[in-house]
Design a protein around this motif. Structure first.
Motif, PDB file in Angstrom:
ATOM      1  N   THR A 112     -18.387  -5.162  13.301  1.00  0.00           N
ATOM      2  CA  THR A 112     -18.464  -3.841  12.698  1.00  0.00           C
ATOM      3  C   THR A 112     -19.937  -3.486  12.529  1.00  0.00           C
ATOM      4  O   THR A 112     -20.786  -4.370  12.467  1.00  0.00           O
ATOM      5  CB  THR A 112     -17.716  -3.771  11.348  1.00  0.00           C
ATOM      6  N   VAL A 113     -20.209  -2.187  12.505  1.00  0.00           N
ATOM      7  CA  VAL A 113     -21.593  -1.745  12.394  1.00  0.00           C
ATOM      8  C   VAL A 113     -21.743  -0.914  11.126  1.00  0.00           C
ATOM      9  O   VAL A 113     -21.137   0.151  11.010  1.00  0.00           O
ATOM     10  CB  VAL A 113     -22.020  -0.929  13.626  1.00  0.00           C
ATOM     11  N   ALA A 114     -22.503  -1.413  10.198  1.00  0.00           N
ATOM     12  CA  ALA A 114     -22.728  -0.700   8.945  1.00  0.00           C
ATOM     13  C   ALA A 114     -23.950   0.200   9.081  1.00  0.00           C
ATOM     14  O   ALA A 114     -24.724   0.071  10.025  1.00  0.00           O
ATOM     15  CB  ALA A 114     -22.932  -1.692   7.811  1.00  0.00           C
TER      16      ALA A 114
ATOM     17  N   GLY B 145     -15.095  -6.187   2.573  1.00  0.00           N
ATOM     18  CA  GLY B 145     -14.278  -4.975   2.466  1.00  0.00           C
ATOM     19  C   GLY B 145     -13.640  -4.627   3.796  1.00  0.00           C
ATOM     20  O   GLY B 145     -12.442  -4.361   3.871  1.00  0.00           O
ATOM     21  N   ASN B 146     -14.424  -4.656   4.845  1.00  0.00           N
ATOM     22  CA  ASN B 146     -13.894  -4.337   6.169  1.00  0.00           C
ATOM     23  C   ASN B 146     -12.782  -5.309   6.567  1.00  0.00           C
ATOM     24  O   ASN B 146     -11.780  -4.915   7.158  1.00  0.00           O
ATOM     25  CB  ASN B 146     -15.017  -4.386   7.211  1.00  0.00           C
TER      26      ASN B 146
ATOM     27  N   ALA C 276      -4.984  -5.340   6.073  1.00  0.00           N
ATOM     28  CA  ALA C 276      -3.907  -4.412   5.715  1.00  0.00           C
ATOM     29  C   ALA C 276      -3.381  -3.706   6.962  1.00  0.00           C
ATOM     30  O   ALA C 276      -2.169  -3.549   7.150  1.00  0.00           O
ATOM     31  CB  ALA C 276      -4.408  -3.398   4.692  1.00  0.00           C
TER      32      ALA C 276
ATOM     33  N   ASP D  57     -27.091  -8.266  -0.462  1.00  0.00           N
ATOM     34  CA  ASP D  57     -26.274  -9.453  -0.144  1.00  0.00           C
ATOM     35  C   ASP D  57     -26.086  -9.624   1.366  1.00  0.00           C
ATOM     36  O   ASP D  57     -25.143 -10.272   1.815  1.00  0.00           O
ATOM     37  CB  ASP D  57     -24.931  -9.390  -0.863  1.00  0.00           C
TER      38      ASP D  57
ATOM     39  N   ASN E 154       0.783  -1.242   0.000  1.00  0.00           N
ATOM     40  CA  ASN E 154       0.000   0.000   0.000  1.00  0.00           C
ATOM     41  C   ASN E 154       0.812   1.288   0.000  1.00  0.00           C
ATOM     42  O   ASN E 154       0.273   2.349  -0.246  1.00  0.00           O
ATOM     43  CB  ASN E 154      -0.915   0.045   1.234  1.00  0.00           C
TER      44      ASN E 154
ATOM     45  N   TRP F  99     -15.524   6.869   4.298  1.00  0.00           N
ATOM     46  CA  TRP F  99     -15.234   5.435   4.379  1.00  0.00           C
ATOM     47  C   TRP F  99     -16.131   4.666   3.419  1.00  0.00           C
ATOM     48  O   TRP F  99     -17.334   4.907   3.345  1.00  0.00           O
ATOM     49  CB  TRP F  99     -15.529   4.902   5.784  1.00  0.00           C
TER      50      TRP F  99
ATOM     51  N   HIS G 110      -8.567   2.480  14.361  1.00  0.00           N
ATOM     52  CA  HIS G 110      -8.627   2.675  12.912  1.00  0.00           C
ATOM     53  C   HIS G 110      -9.984   2.347  12.319  1.00  0.00           C
ATOM     54  O   HIS G 110     -10.443   3.000  11.397  1.00  0.00           O
ATOM     55  CB  HIS G 110      -7.563   1.825  12.219  1.00  0.00           C
ATOM     56  N   GLN G 111     -10.622   1.284  12.843  1.00  0.00           N
ATOM     57  CA  GLN G 111     -11.818   0.789  12.169  1.00  0.00           C
ATOM     58  C   GLN G 111     -13.098   0.952  12.963  1.00  0.00           C
ATOM     59  O   GLN G 111     -14.167   0.695  12.456  1.00  0.00           O
ATOM     60  CB  GLN G 111     -11.629  -0.703  11.857  1.00  0.00           C
ATOM     61  N   LYS G 112     -12.968   1.325  14.247  1.00  0.00           N
ATOM     62  CA  LYS G 112     -14.116   1.402  15.148  1.00  0.00           C
ATOM     63  C   LYS G 112     -14.849   0.059  15.226  1.00  0.00           C
ATOM     64  O   LYS G 112     -16.075  -0.013  15.223  1.00  0.00           O
ATOM     65  CB  LYS G 112     -15.046   2.552  14.753  1.00  0.00           C
TER      66      LYS G 112
ATOM     67  N   ASP H  35       0.365  -4.126   8.927  1.00  0.00           N
ATOM     68  CA  ASP H  35       1.231  -3.050   9.431  1.00  0.00           C
ATOM     69  C   ASP H  35       1.622  -3.329  10.881  1.00  0.00           C
ATOM     70  O   ASP H  35       2.794  -3.293  11.242  1.00  0.00           O
ATOM     71  CB  ASP H  35       0.491  -1.707   9.395  1.00  0.00           C
TER      72      ASP H  35
ATOM     73  N   TYR I 157      -9.218  -0.945  -4.339  1.00  0.00           N
ATOM     74  CA  TYR I 157     -10.447  -1.457  -3.737  1.00  0.00           C
ATOM     75  C   TYR I 157     -11.484  -1.777  -4.806  1.00  0.00           C
ATOM     76  O   TYR I 157     -12.090  -2.849  -4.807  1.00  0.00           O
ATOM     77  CB  TYR I 157     -11.007  -0.449  -2.725  1.00  0.00           C
TER      78      TYR I 157
ATOM     79  N   ARG J  71     -19.650   6.042   4.561  1.00  0.00           N
ATOM     80  CA  ARG J  71     -19.803   6.781   5.806  1.00  0.00           C
ATOM     81  C   ARG J  71     -18.956   8.041   5.784  1.00  0.00           C
ATOM     82  O   ARG J  71     -17.857   8.057   5.232  1.00  0.00           O
ATOM     83  CB  ARG J  71     -19.332   5.914   6.967  1.00  0.00           C
TER      84      ARG J  71
ATOM     85  N   THR K  12     -20.650  -7.990   1.014  1.00  0.00           N
ATOM     86  CA  THR K  12     -19.628  -7.139   0.391  1.00  0.00           C
ATOM     87  C   THR K  12     -19.000  -6.219   1.429  1.00  0.00           C
ATOM     88  O   THR K  12     -17.778  -6.035   1.462  1.00  0.00           O
ATOM     89  CB  THR K  12     -20.271  -6.280  -0.719  1.00  0.00           C
ATOM     90  N   ILE K  13     -19.856  -5.655   2.288  1.00  0.00           N
ATOM     91  CA  ILE K  13     -19.370  -4.730   3.316  1.00  0.00           C
ATOM     92  C   ILE K  13     -18.399  -5.449   4.252  1.00  0.00           C
ATOM     93  O   ILE K  13     -17.312  -4.944   4.562  1.00  0.00           O
ATOM     94  CB  ILE K  13     -20.555  -4.159   4.130  1.00  0.00           C
TER      95      ILE K  13
ATOM     96  N   ASP L   8     -16.957   0.775   3.164  1.00  0.00           N
ATOM     97  CA  ASP L   8     -16.765  -0.522   3.830  1.00  0.00           C
ATOM     98  C   ASP L   8     -15.569  -0.467   4.778  1.00  0.00           C
ATOM     99  O   ASP L   8     -14.746  -1.382   4.831  1.00  0.00           O
ATOM    100  CB  ASP L   8     -16.563  -1.646   2.797  1.00  0.00           C
ATOM    101  N   GLY L   9     -15.459   0.618   5.500  1.00  0.00           N
ATOM    102  CA  GLY L   9     -14.403   0.735   6.503  1.00  0.00           C
ATOM    103  C   GLY L   9     -13.087   1.240   5.962  1.00  0.00           C
ATOM    104  O   GLY L   9     -12.134   1.420   6.720  1.00  0.00           O
TER     105      GLY L   9
ATOM    106  N   LYS M 201     -10.810  -6.887   4.625  1.00  0.00           N
ATOM    107  CA  LYS M 201      -9.632  -6.606   3.815  1.00  0.00           C
ATOM    108  C   LYS M 201      -8.851  -5.425   4.402  1.00  0.00           C
ATOM    109  O   LYS M 201      -7.615  -5.461   4.508  1.00  0.00           O
ATOM    110  CB  LYS M 201     -10.109  -6.262   2.401  1.00  0.00           C
ATOM    111  N   VAL M 202      -9.589  -4.375   4.779  1.00  0.00           N
ATOM    112  CA  VAL M 202      -8.931  -3.210   5.370  1.00  0.00           C
ATOM    113  C   VAL M 202      -8.251  -3.615   6.670  1.00  0.00           C
ATOM    114  O   VAL M 202      -7.124  -3.220   6.955  1.00  0.00           O
ATOM    115  CB  VAL M 202      -9.967  -2.095   5.656  1.00  0.00           C
TER     116      VAL M 202
ATOM    117  N   VAL N  46     -24.775  -2.124  -2.337  1.00  0.00           N
ATOM    118  CA  VAL N  46     -24.075  -3.201  -1.621  1.00  0.00           C
ATOM    119  C   VAL N  46     -22.939  -2.685  -0.740  1.00  0.00           C
ATOM    120  O   VAL N  46     -22.390  -3.428   0.066  1.00  0.00           O
ATOM    121  CB  VAL N  46     -23.496  -4.271  -2.580  1.00  0.00           C
ATOM    122  N   HIS N  47     -22.575  -1.405  -0.909  1.00  0.00           N
ATOM    123  CA  HIS N  47     -21.466  -0.870  -0.106  1.00  0.00           C
ATOM    124  C   HIS N  47     -21.984   0.047   0.993  1.00  0.00           C
ATOM    125  O   HIS N  47     -23.093   0.556   0.927  1.00  0.00           O
ATOM    126  CB  HIS N  47     -20.481  -0.095  -0.998  1.00  0.00           C
ATOM    127  N   ASP N  48     -21.126   0.259   1.986  1.00  0.00           N
ATOM    128  CA  ASP N  48     -21.471   1.086   3.149  1.00  0.00           C
ATOM    129  C   ASP N  48     -20.598   2.339   3.107  1.00  0.00           C
ATOM    130  O   ASP N  48     -19.394   2.260   3.324  1.00  0.00           O
ATOM    131  CB  ASP N  48     -21.187   0.266   4.420  1.00  0.00           C
TER     132      ASP N  48
END
Lengths: 309, 741
Positions: free
Chosen positions: B298-300, B314-315, B321, B306, A77, A138, B279-281, B325, A175, A117, B310-311, A140-141, B317-318, A113-115
């Motif tokens: 996590t709270v969307a 993604g979370n 990463a 779906d 990254n 954000w 970082h992510q709460k 680190d 992403y 924020r 997907t959410i 999806d975070g 994956k983040v 489908v995405h979140d």
């Protein structure tokens, strides 16, 4: 509402879609500034044009350099050279959030489908004497953009306020394209006869610059260049406004600001070389900020800066 | 009576500001309405990321009409005076009434302030509220000049009457006109809709995927999170602050549980937790059997076709990463700790400024190490271990992990010290020496940790005292009050016997002599040598006594005076903090003052032991009476001494005693005095007070049966000398003259 669901296939397609989206929304699509900068904000199309009363709308890609982030192309990254996509609209339109979300749709992010924020993140640039309030956005975070309402730049209150959007292009594209390592990302169409990955384009340069940034850059020369840029900036601004040759009133805010950008980048290089102590750091940042403020002072006296001609 | 509904709809309000803002909206609006004469039955305020909302029930439809009578000039007063009165009262001459008063005919005016409609008052109060809203940070946007936390988009403001008819309050602020519409969830129900009452609003918002009440959102999140974790045999790590924040980031909470890649499960749980939270709460989800964190919550802010797949992907994956680190930092740090014993970190602390007048972190560590070495044996720790612990306790400040997560300082130090193979006490001190951080934080008990913790805090205090950065009023930027309370709790909880003046003298001497180039550095090195050869911290005082005369001739004498001044000042700061601390435990400040007046008051454990005994004693009848007896003796004696110009300290002789009560007092004092002195020497304050209590009856008897100031001078003097014995005996225990009442 029909979402645009067709996914882009390459890094450059994402850039192209952003360009055409913002062009469609009335922005002047500008080209990158031809100097080394740490972020898209340094482009005079943002820093200087956010000052004064004249309306402005610009969008552009800006290659950005952060020498301390160099990882020889190995980190998935982190890069010492990367791209930001920058949008600046003054005054900030009331539907800027919607416009921004539209740009995400344009690059294939489906809100179904995405979140998405908006998370508080106030922006401050100590070197530019600038700050604003806003969010990191954000998806999806993951932070995909910085969204800021400029309140002050170069020590000047912003009237009207500019809305600034900054997209970290590599991260956003990784992403959207589902890529784990930046060097694996398709740069052009993966089905093109000569398909190039981000690594094909940049792996070698990341290595070369990482070595130079961290170990080789001549610090004595850099220190001297810093002093010279600082002196030149001040010398330019100390010129009388009336040009003796043309007889016109010409305030050289932009050439002076170029020297400010130069000083800022040299400071970043010195920082990466580890020759700036904690206490000196503040002093250097203060010196660059002093230049930025003087350039802002000069710009607001020009026509583009809103001064009565 | 109408109900009022207000919604201020904006771009996303920072989570941390929402609940305070809802409260401020409620207070400012209701205060303003009441002040304008509009009382109400009840009010409630709510917030979401995009709206502040207030509902006021049972508001008066209009403010009451107010009549006021005002007396004016006499009818024959000069025309100018009458005109002035008319202007002031805002009435015309025809409205005036003439009444007969004693002094003649006088004009009277009746001023009527008609009531105003609720809508007008609401508009006025709301505008003032919006324009003066106390946001911690606010901004302008576009070309306007209105300030709000983020751009304000719309104002919903309606009054609903008993028949259910809604009236829009006429209000326009910087181009935003109040109306009766709002919008639902940004993505799930973005269209505008109109509302007619609070009930209507709440119902429609619910349909529009907005949970209005933050408590309800938090509740839902917590319930759903714990249920999902429970179903997997796991439990959510509770974090109320995070829960409140997350509830402020969503209008429609959707709880999703995800897994952490196995390659990260060996990171210290605190690292996982901190990284995920900061970082992510994310909430951490742990396995109760192993204590390991294995998943996250996590709270969307939206529901998807779906079901969040997907959410969640993604979370995850983040997170990977981020944790990559963290793992990178952790592994690099472990290498430095294991292979290089943290030496590069200590080396780099030489370049980190602690404070520009107090030198680098490395210099600070030198001071703390020297101090810890002295304090160690006093608290039962090995001097070498205490010094060693102090030398490495701050090494982790240079580690990559602490650079990334400053809140992990100390904890990482412990992990790294363990990996470096340092003794267990040393590793423990790396973490524990920051404690106690607050009044309820646990106090370290392991002696090496106690020594380093005391040294760390005393260095901070003496350092900032020496550069005159003391706390003033509400300003305490270096948290010196907290440091002083830390010292107090460390000393008291561990019953440490230490004269604080000793390490303070040492620390002041050290900092003053090392921070000034012109001060005799050789003296400082002598001090350091002495420190090395001495087993206990009283050395500093002995040192000064023995070489004091020599030092008077040198430059150092000046700073010696300074050291003593600083010492007294800092000690009184400790005493002030101690009073606050003991007040919470029911010991009065004058009781503490009485004990502070006794020598050895820099030994806080002794001081508190004495104060506790005295406080308990004074609560008994014997104690209260003895105090009165002492005060009486002291008053008579003081007056006589002032009058006669002598001190009655020659000792009383029983042969001049005339009465039985007088003789009885002699007997009691002869018996009591050695017992009290002995008990005090043994620091048995309860015993001493008990022995003092035995004096109460003879003293009372003495004052009842004897006139001190008799004509016979010999007998008078003898009795005064007897009173002096009472005074001296009592004053050994505490300075009772300072007790109030």
């Amino acid at each position: 509402m029909a979402e645009q669901s067709d996914k882009p296939r390459s890094f450059q397609e994402i850039i192209l879609r952003l360009q055409s989206y913002w062009a469609g929304k009335g922005c002047a699509v500008m080209q990158p500034y031809d100097m080394e900068v740490g972020a898209g904000t340094f482009h005079p199309a943002t820093t200087l044009r956010s000052l004064g009363s004249k309306p402005w709308a610009a969008a552009y890609v800006q290659p950005s350099r952060r020498p301390t982030d160099g990882r020889y192309g190995e980190n998935p990254n982190r890069l010492q050279h990367y791209y930001q996509y920058q949008v600046l609209i003054k005054p900030s339109p009331p539907d800027l959030q919607e416009l921004y979300l539209g740009s995400l749709r344009a690059i294939g992010i489906d809100m179904g489908v995405h979140d998405i924020r908006f998370v508080e993140d106030d922006w401050e640039s100590p070197t530019l004497g600038a700050w604003g309030l806003g969010w990191e956005v954000w998806c999806d975070g993951m932070e995909v953009s910085q969204y800021t309402y400029f309140q002050q730049v170069g020590g000047h209150d912003c009237h009207p306020v500019s809305g600034e959007l900054t997209y970290g292009l590599e991260r956003l594209a990784m992403y959207v394209l589902g890529i784990d390592h930046v060097m694996d990302m398709p740069f052009n169409d993966p089905d093109a006869p000569i398909a190039l990955s981000y690594g094909d384009v940049f792996r070698q340069t990341e290595e070369e610059y990482s070595r130079w940034n961290f170990d080789v850059a001549n610090t004595e020369v850099l220190l001297r260049h810093f002093e010279e840029a600082e002196a030149e900036c001040e010398a330019i601004l100390s010129q009388q406004h009336d040009d003796p040759k043309t007889g016109k009133r010409i305030i050289m805010a932009h050439p002076a600001y170029d020297q400010c950008i130069k000083a800022s980048h040299i400071f970043n290089l010195l920082d990466a070389r580890g020759v700036i102590s904690v206490t000196e750091r503040q002093a250097y940042i203060g010196r660059v900020r002093a230049l930025a403020k003087k350039c802002a002072d000069a710009f607001v006296q020009t026509e583009a800066g809103g001064a009565a001609a | 009576m109408p109900d009022l509904l207000i919604e201020l709809f904006s771009e996303e309000i920072p989570a941390r500001m929402q609940s305070r803002a809802a409260e401020d909206l409620k207070t400012r609006m209701t205060d303003g309405l009441v002040e304008a004469g509009l009382t109400y039955a009840g009010a409630a305020a709510f917030s979401t990321p995009r709206r502040l909302m207030l509902a006021v029930e049972g508001l008066l439809a209009e403010s009451p009409t107010i009549r006021e009578e005002r007396k004016g000039p006499r009818t024959d007063a000069p025309e100018k005076a009458i005109e002035g009165f008319l202007r002031g009262a805002g009435v015309s001459r025809d409205d005036l009434e003439v009444r007969d008063e004693k002094k003649g005919q006088v004009y009277f005016a009746t001023i009527t302030k008609p009531g105003r409609a609720a809508a007008d008052i609401v508009a006025e109060v709301l505008e003032a509220t919006i324009r003066n809203f106390p946001w911690p940070k606010s901004m302008r946007w576009g070309a306007g000049s209105l300030r709000w936390v983020r751009p304000l988009h719309s104002i919903l403001c309606i009054l609903t009457d008993d028949a259910g008819e809604a009236q829009v309050v006429p209000l326009e602020i910087d181009g935003i006109k109040a109306g009766q519409t709002t919008r639902g969830h940004r993505f799930l129900a973005p269209d505008a809709f109109a509302v007619t009452s609070f009930d209507d609003y709440a119902a429609k918002l619910k349909r529009a995927s907005v949970v209005l009440d933050p408590a309800e959102r938090a509740d839902h999140i917590w319930q759903d999170a714990t249920n999902q974790a429970f179903a997997a045999g796991l439990e959510v790590v509770e974090d109320k602050g995070l829960l409140a924040e997350v509830a402020g980031l969503v209008e429609f909470p959707v709880v999703l549980m995800g897994t952490i890649d196995t390659e990260f499960l060996d990171l210290p749980p605190e690292v996982l937790q901190t990284s995920m939270k900061e970082h992510q709460k994310f909430f951490s989800v742990k396995n109760p059997k192993t204590g390991k964190i294995e998943r996250f919550i996590t709270v969307a802010n939206t529901r998807t076709a779906d079901h969040g797949a997907t959410i969640l992907a993604g979370n995850q994956k983040v997170l990977s990463a981020r944790l990559a680190d963290a793992k990178f930092f952790w592994e690099n740090d472990l290498r430095v700790a294991r292979d290089e014993q943290m030496k590069p970190w200590l080396e780099s602390l030489k370049n980190v400024t602690f404070h520009n007048k107090l030198g680098s972190q490395a210099e600070r560590i030198d001071r703390i190490a020297a101090l810890a070495r002295e304090i160690g044996p006093v608290v039962g720790a090995d001097a070498d271990l205490a010094e060693q612990a102090a030398r490495v306790a701050k090494a982790d400040l240079s580690s990559e992990m602490v650079y990334e997560f400053p809140e992990l300082q100390g904890l990482m130090g412990r992990y790294y010290a363990e990996v470096a193979g340092l003794p267990a006490e040393v590793a423990a001190a790396c973490e524990a020496h920051y404690s106690p951080l607050g009044p309820s934080d646990a106090v370290p008990t392991e002696p090496v940790s106690v020594a380093v913790a005391l040294a760390d805090k005393l260095d901070t205090l003496t350092g900032f005292w020496a550069i005159n950065e003391k706390p003033t009023g509400s300003k305490d930027p270096f948290a010196l009050r907290r440091a002083a309370l830390g010292v107090i709790r460390l000393v008291l909880d561990n019953a440490v016997r230490i004269h604080l003046a000793a390490p303070m003298t040492y620390a002041f001497g050290y900092i003053l002599s090392t921070s000034r180039h012109n001060v005799v550095l050789t003296q400082a090195s002598k001090i350091a040598n002495f420190a090395g050869n001495s087993g206990e911290p009283r050395w500093a005082i002995r040192f000064m006594e023995s070489v004091g005369s020599m030092l008077e001739k040198t430059d150092f004498s000046a700073s010696l005076d300074e050291v003593m001044t600083f010492n007294l000042d800092l000690l009184s700061f400790f005493h002030d903090r101690l009073k606050v601390y003991l007040r919470d435990q029911g010991i009065r400040h004058d009781v503490i003052d009485a004990c502070i007046a006794i020598e050895g008051n820099d030994d806080l454990t002794l001081l508190v032991k004495r104060a506790t005994a005295l406080s308990d004693f004074l609560k008994t009848e014997d104690g209260e009476n003895l105090l009165q007896g002492f005060k009486r003796a002291n008053n008579i004696l003081t007056q006589a001494e002032e009058k006669d110009g002598v001190e009655y300290s020659y000792g009383a002789d029983v042969k001049f005693a005339e009465t039985d009560v007088e003789k009885a007092l002699f007997v009691a004092l002869d018996a009591g005095e050695p017992a009290i002195t002995k008990a005090l020497e043994a620091e048995d304050f309860v015993g001493a007070m008990a022995a003092m209590a035995a004096l109460r009856a003879p003293i009372d008897g003495f004052f009842e049966g004897v006139q001190v100031n008799t004509d016979n001078d010999i007998i008078r003097r003898n009795r005064l000398n007897l009173l002096n014995r009472i005074r001296q005996i009592c004053l050994q225990a505490a300075d009772l003259t300072r007790i109030e009442g």
